[in-house]
Scaffold this motif. Structure first.
Motif, short mmCIF file in Angstrom:
data_model
loop_
_atom_site.label_atom_id
_atom_site.label_comp_id
_atom_site.label_asym_id
_atom_site.label_seq_id
_atom_site.Cartn_x
_atom_site.Cartn_y
_atom_site.Cartn_z
N UNK A 1 0.66 -1.73 0.25
CA UNK A 1 -0.02 -0.24 0.08
C UNK A 1 0.57 0.92 0.10
N UNK A 2 2.29 1.13 0.83
CA UNK A 2 2.37 1.96 0.77
C UNK A 2 2.91 2.31 -0.41
N UNK A 3 4.24 2.17 -1.28
CA UNK A 3 4.14 1.78 -3.21
C UNK A 3 2.98 2.11 -4.12
N UNK A 4 2.01 1.52 -3.63
CA UNK A 4 1.31 1.44 -4.39
C UNK A 4 0.35 3.43 -4.11
N UNK A 5 0.72 3.55 -2.74
CA UNK A 5 -0.09 5.02 -3.21
C UNK A 5 1.24 6.65 -2.81
N UNK A 6 2.36 5.68 -3.05
CA UNK A 6 3.32 6.48 -3.62
C UNK A 6 3.41 7.18 -2.28
N UNK A 7 3.32 7.57 -0.74
CA UNK A 7 3.28 7.78 0.27
C UNK A 7 4.71 7.75 0.62
N UNK B 1 -0.77 1.43 6.83
CA UNK B 1 0.77 1.25 6.03
C UNK B 1 0.00 2.58 5.23
N UNK B 2 -1.57 3.14 4.87
CA UNK B 2 -1.87 3.77 4.12
C UNK B 2 -2.08 5.20 4.91
N UNK B 3 -2.01 4.90 6.21
CA UNK B 3 -1.68 5.88 7.27
C UNK B 3 -3.15 6.26 7.16
N UNK B 4 -4.57 6.21 7.31
CA UNK B 4 -5.67 6.00 7.50
C UNK B 4 -6.44 6.81 8.84
N UNK B 5 -7.09 7.28 8.57
CA UNK B 5 -7.91 7.87 9.32
C UNK B 5 -9.29 7.23 10.03
N UNK B 6 -9.18 6.36 8.66
CA UNK B 6 -10.90 5.86 9.68
C UNK B 6 -10.59 4.17 9.55
#
Lengths: 318, 573
Positions: B418-424, B471-476
């Motif tokens: 997810x980190x790579x996919x969303x380019x975080x 890993x996507x740093x979600x809020x929910x």
């Protein structure tokens, strides 16, 4: 449970090397326990070796016209009268060494087998993945095509493709094309099995939570299919591919025997049998029988390996 | 004399490399008319004890030492033929899953009559009469008619009653029940337990109940044996063992059981629980990548607002519109979740709670209603970029730790995806660092990254799932039954971890569970669902103390009472 004891001094966290892991695996253990599989594996390795290194292993180059002499034609195998020590399994009607021809022929048979299995698997896996993952209409269309495909035997497809290609390009390029026609027509008749298997496994896998997790992340369908589902459905494909390799070799031999396969200038095992067939009743049996035995041996070994692989990967039969 | 007596039982499974001892040194007794509970977590060897008694140990298992007596007669050394005669005749068996323990191709009657006539010398008519009497005794109304039906015509709870009738066919002296209510909903579980208790007393049968559920133990057993790693750690009267546990393992097991009656801040950290792997290395969330870029626009009003949400599945397709049939999994559900809150959804299986989670995350498209997240209507999003931005803000933790991780990927790539996919992250090295920190933070240690999922236990895998979700740093964060596949002690750890993460990161959570006790420990507000409808939404304590909807009251009354359990080690909130 019992893994702890097998780990060595590298510490509990150090993963064992690949070779150690393979030797330690249940799969390798089941391989060693089945004596016939070990024999089949050794046999397959030897046959593959002589086939792929034919120019190095074979005593003669049967296609080098300079070294082939018509005077050596129809020499019988070594234990018979009039045998020639240069040709342990005798020669054919043009003086070509049978054992060398078998080595070279096996090479062509194997290359055709591998290529067609590869092509069939690529086609079948792709279509199976798409059908299984997309479902609905896409699935219906692909699987109906597969059903129609199943009604055509490989020989018919090969004859159709052969006829069509010759109709378009004429007979001039026959030697170039016949190799590809063979691969293409065998692949075309074998892809359905892969598609069906992969579709079934995909339909199971796509409902698992790791696929849903990937969708929640936002990963597009194509990536999910290739990165997540494909590695999880390859087990059964490997088994089919092994058993299909043997089938593809037999199909190739059949087609070559019937004359729609490899031309006599690049003989495969099937072509050699076809050539020998003409001399079967005139006493020169060895021209057909030895290539036939080689074919039988090759197919048997590969099949035995495939059977073992199927059982080893099936947890129910363990 | 005791009906069943087990002396120094040792069961082992010889393997290729070493012999695995599943059960060792177990001594037990069951009296007629009494129920003995064997409790323990997965791998404790409790089912193996039951299987050893009935002589159905899975290959290559064998009884290495010890003796088993039934009414003073030694049964473990009997030849197979005589052992088979004991099964069903003297010992009845109730299995976990009522869906698979009946033959789907035979009517209930023929299964019962066959079993009765195998063991008792009765004519067909007598056997039939007895079958009807048994079906009546297990509380299935209209027995003479129902008995002619096939298993699929019975509901799960009714089928388990049929299984009990089958076990009682030949008037056995001992009944072994292996997780008899685990596959059932709470409301049915309570009925089945009551039935078992009643039959046991009426028919003077000795019963051995194998379970992982302290509620079942507290409800029906007279004596209890606590097992841990193949050994019997504590054995005695139920009230005594649960109220005043002596062994440290029993103590920690009891303190890990979520209590419906008390709300606690954290589950006590006790010994004897499988360690996650590595001690948690604290990272400073405020300055770390995980904590940064959390400055989402503060939502006006609730973070998530669901109104009139509906989901209808087509169950039978047809070209003709009137012939199509539908099933409404979710019917006009409305609720809000405020920022930073944990909202609980509770309900029995099939109540539509997981469907709601899948609608919010976009796995399903709703057939009606609206989902507003941070002021944005999710059902109207069509731009891929916007959809991805939304997906990144909400993540989900799944129920089954064994299927929620791709078995062919290393843990590191699972979390990095997810980190790579969303380019975080800006570089490969940074991705690596983040994954290491995440693994440390969920308590697995960075070394875990190089392994494959199958090398971890269920609880550890659930930690990997949590790391992936973060890993996507979600809020929910949506947790769909995150602990129902785990043992209680592991459940306690995972719930603690989720609580900590929520506080550190200020996450908003939707917590879905069938277990009211777990819901009570985790949530600020709770919604109760039934048949796709939301019955009641209330503050946590209010729901438990003054439930308004009749269904909520029913659910609460069905919860096993855990008042027997010791409250040592617990700090109430």
């Amino acid at each position: 449970m019992s893994d702890v004891s097998s780990k060595d001094a590298k510490g509990p966290d150090a993963p064992p090397g690949l070779v150690a892991r393979i030797i330690d695996s249940d799969m390798f253990h089941s391989f060693l326990r089945s004596r016939i599989t070990v024999l089949a594996a050794i046999g397959t390795l030897i046959l593959f070796f002589v086939a792929f290194f034919a120019p190095l292993v074979a005593p003669h180059d049967p296609f080098d016209l300079a070294s082939v002499s018509i005077l050596d034609a129809r020499v019988p195998p070594f234990w018979m009268e009039f045998a020639d020590p240069r040709f342990p399994l005798g020669t054919d009607d043009q003086g070509r060494d049978i054992i060398s021809a078998i080595f070279y022929g096996m090479r062509i048979s194997l290359i055709v087998g591998f290529c067609s299995v590869f092509l069939a698997a690529a086609l079948g896996i792709t279509l199976g993945l798409i059908a299984g993952y997309m479902g609905g209409r896409v699935d219906a269309v692909i699987m109906r095509i597969a059903d129609i495909q199943l009604t055509f035997p490989a020989i018919l497809i090969a004859l159709l493709v052969d006829g069509a290609v010759h109709g378009i390009f004429g007979t001039l390029n026959r030697e170039v094309f016949s190799f590809w026609i063979l691969i293409f027509s065998i692949a075309l008749s074998f892809w359905v099995q892969y598609a069906r298997t992969v579709r079934g496994s995909t339909m199971v896998e796509k409902n698992k939570e790791y696929v849903q997790a990937a969708r929640v992340i936002g990963i597009p369908s194509s990536t999910i299919m290739i990165r997540h589902i494909l590695p999880n459905v390859t087990g059964p494909v490997l088994v089919i591919a092994t058993i299909n390799l043997a089938l593809a070799i037999v199909t190739e031999a059949t087609l070559s025997f019937l004359g729609v396969g490899m031309p006599p200038t690049q003989p495969s095992l099937g072509t050699l049998i076809a050539i020998g067939n003409d001399f079967l009743y005139s006493g020169e049996w060895w021209i057909a029988i030895f290539p036939g035995l080689a074919l039988a041996l090759l197919v048997l070994n590969v099949n035995l390996l495939g059977d073992w692989l199927r059982d080893a990967l099936n947890p129910k039969l363990r | 004399m005791s009906v069943l007596q087990i002396k120094d039982l040792k069961v082992e499974f010889p393997g290729r490399k070493s012999t695995f001892v599943a059960v060792e040194g177990v001594n037990l007794k069951v009296e007629a008319g009494k129920i003995l509970g064997v409790v323990g977590e997965s791998g404790a060897g409790k089912s193996t004890v039951g299987n050893a008694v009935i002589g159905l140990l899975a290959e290559p298992g064998r009884i290495a030492e010890g003796e088993i007596y039934l009414h003073g007669q030694r049964i473990d050394s009997l030849p197979d033929k005589q052992k088979r005669r004991l099964r069903g005749r003297k010992i009845g068996m109730i299995f976990q899953d009522p869906l698979t323990s009946l033959d789907p191709l035979q009517t209930v009657e023929s299964q019962l009559v066959e079993t009765i006539r195998t063991h008792l010398a009765l004519s067909r008519d007598e056997a039939r009469a007895r079958a009807i009497e048994l079906i009546d005794a297990v509380g299935i109304p209209d027995a003479p008619e129902r008995i002619k039906q096939y298993p699929h015509q019975f509901s799960g709870g009714m089928r388990q009653r049929v299984v009990i009738a089958l076990a009682l066919c030949a008037e056995p002296e001992l009944v072994i029940a292996d997780e008899p209510t685990t596959a059932l909903d709470v409301s049915i579980q309570a009925q089945i337990l009551e039935l078992m208790k009643k039959l046991c007393a009426e028919r003077n049968v000795a019963m051995l109940v194998i379970t992982h559920d302290m509620g079942v133990i507290a409800d029906i057993t007279d004596h209890v044996a606590v097992m841990y790693h193949g050994k019997l750690v504590e054995y005695g009267e139920t009230a005594q063992v649960l109220g005043h546990p002596q062994h440290p393992y029993t103590k920690s097991l009891i303190s890990a059981v979520p209590r419906p009656d008390i709300r606690i801040e954290r589950f006590p950290v006790v010994d004897y629980i499988e360690k996650a792997g590595a001690p948690i290395r604290q990272i400073d969330i405020a300055t770390h990548w995980l904590g940064k870029a959390r400055a989402y626009d503060k939502a006006e009003g609730p973070l998530l607002k669901i109104s009139e949400l509906g989901m209808r599945f087509q169950v039978a397709g047809s070209i003709i519109r009137s012939r199509r049939r539908y099933f409404d999994a979710v019917k006009k559900v409305s609720f809000d979740i405020a920022e930073g809150e944990t909202f609980g959804l509770v309900g029995e299986s099939g109540s539509g709670k997981s469907t709601i989670a899948r609608l919010i995350t976009g796995l399903y498209h709703p057939t009606g209603g609206s989902i507003r997240f941070a002021g944005q209507e999710l059902t109207e999003l069509s731009n891929r970029k916007q959809i991805l931005a939304m997906r990144r803000q909400m993540q989900m933790i799944f129920q089954d730790p064994f299927s929620s991780l791709n078995a062919r990927m290393r843990v590191r790539s699972i979390i990095a995806e997810p980190i790579k996919f969303h380019r975080l992250a800006s570089s490969g090295a940074q991705v690596r660092q983040i994954v290491d920190d995440l693994l440390d933070h969920v308590g697995l240690g960075a070394a875990a990254g190089e392994k494959f999922p199958h090398e971890f236990s269920g609880g550890q895998r659930q930690r990997i799932s949590i790391a992936r979700a973060l890993a996507t740093r979600p809020r929910f964060l949506i947790c769909d039954e995150p602990t129902s596949a785990l043992d209680v002690s592991i459940q306690a750890q995972i719930l603690n971890l989720l609580k900590d993460l929520q506080q550190e990161l200020g996450l908003t959570m939707l917590f879905i569970s069938h277990d009211l006790a777990v819901i009570r420990q985790m949530c600020n507000r709770i919604g109760v669902m039934r048949h796709g409808e939301l019955c009641e939404v209330a503050e946590c304590d209010a729901l438990f103390e003054t439930p308004e909807h009749p269904y909520t009251r029913e659910l609460l009354s069905l919860m096993p009472s855990l008042e027997l359990l010791s409250t040592e080690n617990l700090e109430t909130a």
